[in-house]
Design a protein around this motif. Structure first.
Motif, PDB file in Angstrom:
ATOM      1  N   LEU A 140      -8.923   2.566  -5.563  1.00 20.61           N
ATOM      2  CA  LEU A 140      -7.829   3.711  -4.159  1.00 20.61           C
ATOM      3  C   LEU A 140      -9.179   4.218  -3.584  1.00 20.61           C
ATOM      4  O   LEU A 140     -10.418   4.702  -4.153  1.00 20.61           O
ATOM      5  N   GLN A 179      -4.352   6.418  -1.816  1.00 21.95           N
ATOM      6  CA  GLN A 179      -3.446   5.189  -1.293  1.00 21.95           C
ATOM      7  C   GLN A 179      -4.338   4.144  -1.634  1.00 21.95           C
ATOM      8  O   GLN A 179      -5.525   3.607  -2.249  1.00 21.95           O
ATOM      9  N   ARG A 210      -5.512  13.319  -2.281  1.00 18.84           N
ATOM     10  CA  ARG A 210      -4.898  12.348  -1.577  1.00 18.84           C
ATOM     11  C   ARG A 210      -4.737  10.854  -1.426  1.00 18.84           C
ATOM     12  O   ARG A 210      -5.982  10.726  -2.307  1.00 18.84           O
ATOM     13  N   GLY A 265      -9.247   8.058  -0.701  1.00 19.17           N
ATOM     14  CA  GLY A 265      -8.623   8.926  -0.978  1.00 19.17           C
ATOM     15  C   GLY A 265      -9.413  10.125  -0.732  1.00 19.17           C
ATOM     16  O   GLY A 265     -11.048  10.804  -0.718  1.00 19.17           O
ATOM     17  N   GLU A 286       1.042  -0.334  -5.629  1.00 21.73           N
ATOM     18  CA  GLU A 286       1.261   0.360  -5.814  1.00 21.73           C
ATOM     19  C   GLU A 286       1.095   0.185  -7.402  1.00 21.73           C
ATOM     20  O   GLU A 286       1.953   1.529  -8.326  1.00 21.73           O
ATOM     21  N   VAL A 294      -2.221   2.605  -8.389  1.00 26.24           N
ATOM     22  CA  VAL A 294      -1.863   4.463  -8.530  1.00 26.24           C
ATOM     23  C   VAL A 294      -0.655   4.614  -9.323  1.00 26.24           C
ATOM     24  O   VAL A 294      -1.853   5.590  -9.880  1.00 26.24           O
ATOM     25  N   ILE A 317       0.671  -1.131   0.119  1.00 25.37           N
ATOM     26  CA  ILE A 317       0.157   0.161  -0.292  1.00 25.37           C
ATOM     27  C   ILE A 317       0.957   0.948   0.020  1.00 25.37           C
ATOM     28  O   ILE A 317       1.749   1.433   0.649  1.00 25.37           O
ATOM     29  N   GLN A 318       0.600   2.735  -1.336  1.00 26.95           N
ATOM     30  CA  GLN A 318       1.050   3.139  -0.776  1.00 26.95           C
ATOM     31  C   GLN A 318       0.924   4.480  -0.705  1.00 26.95           C
ATOM     32  O   GLN A 318      -0.712   4.930  -0.993  1.00 26.95           O
ATOM     33  N   SER A 319       0.888   5.736  -0.788  1.00 31.18           N
ATOM     34  CA  SER A 319      -0.064   6.496   0.275  1.00 31.18           C
ATOM     35  C   SER A 319       0.233   8.550  -0.764  1.00 31.18           C
ATOM     36  O   SER A 319       2.481   7.677  -0.434  1.00 31.18           O
ATOM     37  N   TYR A 320      -0.262   8.902  -1.423  1.00 26.77           N
ATOM     38  CA  TYR A 320       0.494   9.993  -2.045  1.00 26.77           C
ATOM     39  C   TYR A 320      -0.356  11.178  -2.065  1.00 26.77           C
ATOM     40  O   TYR A 320      -1.417  11.094  -2.133  1.00 26.77           O
ATOM     41  N   PRO A 322       0.397   7.423   5.751  1.00 20.57           N
ATOM     42  CA  PRO A 322      -0.990   6.396   5.476  1.00 20.57           C
ATOM     43  C   PRO A 322      -2.331   6.941   6.268  1.00 20.57           C
ATOM     44  O   PRO A 322      -2.100   7.835   6.887  1.00 20.57           O
TER      45      PRO A 322
END
Length: 90
Positions: A31, A48, A46, A33, A51, A54, A2-5, A81
């Motif tokens: 996703l 999340q 945002r 956010g 990967e 995303v 899991i990635q958060s951007y 996160p």
């Protein structure tokens, strides 16, 4: 993994259905956010999720929702996160 951007999108991205497009695309790639307009004319998100999802989301965002929009620049920054169960338009 899991990635958060935080993702900032610049160009003609307000008043052209961009937030709705971002929400639909985020849902397509599972996703969570949110997305909102900024006072400087950009859109902030945002995001999340997995990967690979995303990355696919960002590729779609770079294309934009269609004829009336134009994406000039997309900036992505890793963030901590966060808790969310959906992708909201703010």
């Amino acid at each position: 993994m899991i990635q958060s951007y935080r993702i900032d999108v610049y160009g003609i991205v307000q008043g052209v259905g961009f937030r709705w497009f971002a929400q639909q695309t985020a849902n397509k790639y599972h996703l969570v956010g949110w997305v909102c307009n900024n006072s400087n004319g950009s859109v902030e998100m945002r995001v999340q999720g997995q990967e690979t999802n995303v990355k696919a989301f960002i590729e779609a965002i770079n294309q934009g929702p269609g004829y009336y929009s134009r994406v000039d620049k997309v900036l992505k920054h890793a963030v901590a996160p966060f808790e969310s169960n959906n992708f909201a338009i703010k």
